[in-house]
Design an enzyme around this catalytic site. Structure first.
Site, PDB file in Angstrom:
ATOM      1  N   ASP A  50       1.155  -1.098  -0.352  1.00  0.00           N
ATOM      2  CA  ASP A  50      -0.165  -0.036  -0.192  1.00  0.00           C
ATOM      3  C   ASP A  50       0.705   1.348   0.208  1.00  0.00           C
ATOM      4  O   ASP A  50       1.672   1.160   1.221  1.00  0.00           O
ATOM      5  CB  ASP A  50      -0.884   0.312   1.285  1.00  0.00           C
ATOM      6  CG  ASP A  50      -2.258   1.473   1.179  1.00  0.00           C
ATOM      7  OD1 ASP A  50      -2.951   0.881   0.881  1.00  0.00           O
ATOM      8  OD2 ASP A  50      -1.505   2.338   1.672  1.00  0.00           O
ATOM      9  N   TYR A  82       2.907  10.048  -0.306  1.00  0.00           N
ATOM     10  CA  TYR A  82       3.426   9.244   0.418  1.00  0.00           C
ATOM     11  C   TYR A  82       4.912   9.438   0.044  1.00  0.00           C
ATOM     12  O   TYR A  82       5.927   9.209   0.376  1.00  0.00           O
ATOM     13  CB  TYR A  82       3.033   7.850   0.613  1.00  0.00           C
ATOM     14  CG  TYR A  82       2.141   7.356   1.108  1.00  0.00           C
ATOM     15  CD1 TYR A  82       1.507   8.469   2.143  1.00  0.00           C
ATOM     16  CD2 TYR A  82       2.026   5.546   1.097  1.00  0.00           C
ATOM     17  CE1 TYR A  82       0.539   7.764   2.742  1.00  0.00           C
ATOM     18  CE2 TYR A  82       0.921   5.138   1.749  1.00  0.00           C
ATOM     19  CZ  TYR A  82      -0.223   6.087   3.013  1.00  0.00           C
ATOM     20  OH  TYR A  82      -1.053   5.784   2.926  1.00  0.00           O
ATOM     21  N   LYS A 124      -3.186   6.040  -3.958  1.00  0.00           N
ATOM     22  CA  LYS A 124      -4.078   6.673  -3.819  1.00  0.00           C
ATOM     23  C   LYS A 124      -3.785   8.073  -4.817  1.00  0.00           C
ATOM     24  O   LYS A 124      -2.939   8.263  -4.782  1.00  0.00           O
ATOM     25  CB  LYS A 124      -4.324   6.996  -2.178  1.00  0.00           C
ATOM     26  CG  LYS A 124      -4.708   6.079  -1.568  1.00  0.00           C
ATOM     27  CD  LYS A 124      -4.396   5.874  -0.008  1.00  0.00           C
ATOM     28  CE  LYS A 124      -3.679   4.628   0.237  1.00  0.00           C
ATOM     29  NZ  LYS A 124      -2.369   4.383   0.674  1.00  0.00           N
ATOM     30  N   HIS A 145      -8.163   9.006  -1.982  1.00  0.00           N
ATOM     31  CA  HIS A 145      -7.326   9.531  -0.884  1.00  0.00           C
ATOM     32  C   HIS A 145      -7.777   9.832   0.342  1.00  0.00           C
ATOM     33  O   HIS A 145      -7.690  10.285   1.691  1.00  0.00           O
ATOM     34  CB  HIS A 145      -6.061   9.964  -1.074  1.00  0.00           C
ATOM     35  CG  HIS A 145      -5.039   9.544   0.162  1.00  0.00           C
ATOM     36  ND1 HIS A 145      -3.474   9.873   0.460  1.00  0.00           N
ATOM     37  CD2 HIS A 145      -4.858   9.152   1.561  1.00  0.00           C
ATOM     38  CE1 HIS A 145      -3.387   9.295   1.295  1.00  0.00           C
ATOM     39  NE2 HIS A 145      -3.856   9.339   2.075  1.00  0.00           N
TER      40      HIS A 145
END
Length: 288
Positions: free
Chosen positions: A47, A52, A77, A110
């Site tokens: 994931d 990120y 996402k 997200h």
């Protein structure tokens, strides 16, 4: 090697119930190393997210693993800055480019603020085009779900939300169950919540099974139908976290764990100002 089971989503796509999270793992080689360790440990569900900032290293680890692509389930996402139809189309292609993959197994909204419906339309089209296998949402409360999802052409396959024994999202889970949508947990270990990790009940159950408290928490969540992906950069912890499939909690123990629910978590997506805070906190195009 531990045998991790799969479950079928409402669109027929199968997803491993146990994965590996990469939130807050920096893209300085650490993400690539941790994902490689996870894959070597038998984990096949990774994931990540645009926000990120480590999609590239996730993709590198996957490509260099020599594991057939179809055996690895990859989630990413779409971030707020790429919401709206046209922006989302570009954002999806950017994720594919950074990951270096031909397709993404699961792609999520997200943070559900702004032109969510436009972004969802672009995600539906990307799924139809084979760029994405399954699409879902994240951080949707009952209120936010009812605001946006009635305007979607298709239902999400998952809703990824904060979930742990102290915050079990009972009202939301009822809504998801009615819509045949699976719940995924971010922060399945409470993001290091010491009270949770040292809870006396959990310690007592852990002692019975010869497990640690984290393993009991993750087992409870999986046994209760939640998809989890704990994060660690410690090779030993990556391996021990997944030692969950050689025992079962009793129904009495499950009920005792359910009774730990406090009804609230660390993040409230319905709170005022969340969208503005998140937009100011993350600029996913800073280095474009």
């Amino acid at each position: 090697m531990t045998e991790i089971t799969n479950i079928k989503l409402n669109d027929g796509v199968e997803i491993p119930v146990y994965g590996f999270g990469t939130f807050m793992i920096p893209a300085d080689g650490s993400t690539k190393k941790a994902v490689k360790e996870a894959l070597d440990s038998g984990i096949r569900h990774i994931d990540t997210a645009v926000a990120y900032f480590n999609e590239q290293e996730v993709g590198q680890a996957i490509r260099e693993s020599n594991i057939p692509r179809e055996e690895i389930f990859v989630t990413s996402k779409l971030w707020l800055q790429d919401f709206g139809y046209e922006a989302a189309r570009k954002g999806i292609d950017k994720s594919l480019e950074k990951l270096g993959l031909d397709y993404i197994d699961l792609y999520l909204i997200h943070q559900p603020y702004g032109d969510v419906v436009g972004a969802w339309k672009a995600m539906e089209e990307a799924k139809a085009d084979g760029k994405i296998r399954s699409i879902g949402v994240s951080n949707m409360t009952v209120k936010i779900w009812n605001q946006f999802v009635p305007d979607f052409e298709t239902l999400p396959s998952v809703n990824q939300v904060e979930y742990n024994p102290y915050f079990q999202q009972k009202e939301l889970r009822q809504l998801m169950k009615r819509n045949n949508v699976h719940v995924e947990s971010w922060g399945p270990l409470g993001q290091g919540n010491k009270d949770l990790l040292n809870d006396p009940l959990i310690s007592k159950i852990a002692e019975k099974y010869g497990k640690d408290n984290g393993q009991i928490i993750l087992k409870f969540e999986i046994q209760d139908g939640i998809i989890v992906f704990p994060k660690s950069t410690n090779p030993k912890r990556i391996r021990t976290n997944m030692e969950l499939f050689d025992f079962e909690l009793t129904e009495n123990e499950m009920q005792q764990m359910r009774n730990l629910d406090k009804g609230h978590g660390s993040h409230n997506p319905d709170a005022p100002g969340v969208k503005e805070f998140l937009l100011s906190a993350f600029d996913v195009h800073a280095n474009d």
